[in-house]
Design a protein around this motif. Sequence first.
Motif, mmCIF file in Angstrom:
data_model
loop_
_atom_site.group_PDB
_atom_site.id
_atom_site.type_symbol
_atom_site.label_atom_id
_atom_site.label_comp_id
_atom_site.label_asym_id
_atom_site.label_seq_id
_atom_site.Cartn_x
_atom_site.Cartn_y
_atom_site.Cartn_z
ATOM 1 N N ASP A 69 0.828 -1.200 0.000
ATOM 2 C CA ASP A 69 0.000 0.000 0.000
ATOM 3 C C ASP A 69 0.867 1.257 0.000
ATOM 4 N N ARG A 126 1.538 3.313 2.197
ATOM 5 C CA ARG A 126 2.318 3.540 3.422
ATOM 6 C C ARG A 126 3.597 2.720 3.461
ATOM 7 N N VAL A 162 3.308 -0.706 3.556
ATOM 8 C CA VAL A 162 2.924 -1.949 4.229
ATOM 9 C C VAL A 162 2.698 -3.018 3.164
ATOM 10 N N THR A 195 1.694 -6.883 2.126
ATOM 11 C CA THR A 195 1.040 -8.130 2.508
ATOM 12 C C THR A 195 1.654 -9.246 1.693
ATOM 13 N N ASP A 199 -8.897 -7.839 11.343
ATOM 14 C CA ASP A 199 -8.174 -6.847 10.551
ATOM 15 C C ASP A 199 -7.748 -5.655 11.398
ATOM 16 N N ALA A 200 -8.614 -5.235 12.310
ATOM 17 C CA ALA A 200 -8.278 -4.103 13.176
ATOM 18 C C ALA A 200 -7.111 -4.448 14.096
ATOM 19 N N GLU A 234 -3.958 -4.266 12.076
ATOM 20 C CA GLU A 234 -3.623 -2.867 11.841
ATOM 21 C C GLU A 234 -3.027 -2.222 13.096
ATOM 22 N N SER A 235 -3.489 -2.650 14.265
ATOM 23 C CA SER A 235 -2.965 -2.081 15.506
ATOM 24 C C SER A 235 -1.504 -2.454 15.731
ATOM 25 N N VAL A 259 0.575 -2.936 13.036
ATOM 26 C CA VAL A 259 1.290 -2.293 11.938
ATOM 27 C C VAL A 259 1.536 -0.815 12.210
ATOM 28 N N THR A 260 0.501 -0.106 12.650
ATOM 29 C CA THR A 260 0.517 1.355 12.719
ATOM 30 C C THR A 260 1.676 1.942 13.526
#
Length: 260
Positions: free
Chosen positions: A10, A12, A14, A16, A190-191, A194-195, A197-198
């Motif tokens: 993506d 950013r 990131v 996959t 998914d959340a 993401e937590s 990754v961020t």
Amino acid sequence: MYKTIALTQDARGVVTLSLARPEKHNALSRQMLLELTDAAQALAVDPTVRVIVLRGQGATFCAGGDLAWMQAQMQADSETRAAEARILAMTLYHLNTLPKPLIGALQGNAFGGGVGLASVCDVAIGLDHLKMGLTETRLGLIPATIGPYVLARMGEAKARRVFMSGRIFSAVEAVQLGLLARAVPAESFDAEIESEVTPYLACAPSAVAAAKKLTRDLGPKIDETVIDHTISALVACWEGNEAQEGITAFFEKRAPAWKR
């Protein structure tokens, strides 16, 4: 470019990295292992990559070794068996030493080599219904080339609870063993990924790489000597009667001689 894995990135940075043999439950074939190694080496030196998420397509994260590969090993000589074992060993080595954060997203079951893949992730999040297991001893084999990473993740005391028994364990127990950081319901999966990754996107990339290298330098040593030892141990099992009986019984869909 790849046939058994898929890569997306993506804006950013990131990435996959997906195991892409869903029809085979993402079993680790020779080709998949070579492609994973190639991808890991490329991602390691790509300055646009900040974080990598490792996941599997379909219902299963990774079912372990490919059945066709196991059949081929039954007829192989010692040198060939060692060379094939080294392919898996080096895949794990390159993933384990990636200078980028590696987040495992285990959306389904992980057995054998799948547990090894989870163990080389910096953190692994799993769905709350998944099952895991080091099932090699059911076939007369041992979790050899994945062993250093499993032991580094769990520690010897916890590993001894599941390393030899071949039993299947739940996501809850996987958290207790240290294989998973958390087991979460599908709706928050998914959340949760993401937590993880961020936070890295606010960190200096070279500092993250240096910090990760330091953890490996201070942690259990997984070097050429260790890798060679695991390969020799696995080949010794392949040379024994139990592996031949266990794998033959598996393909004949019968119980092996030792089962009570």
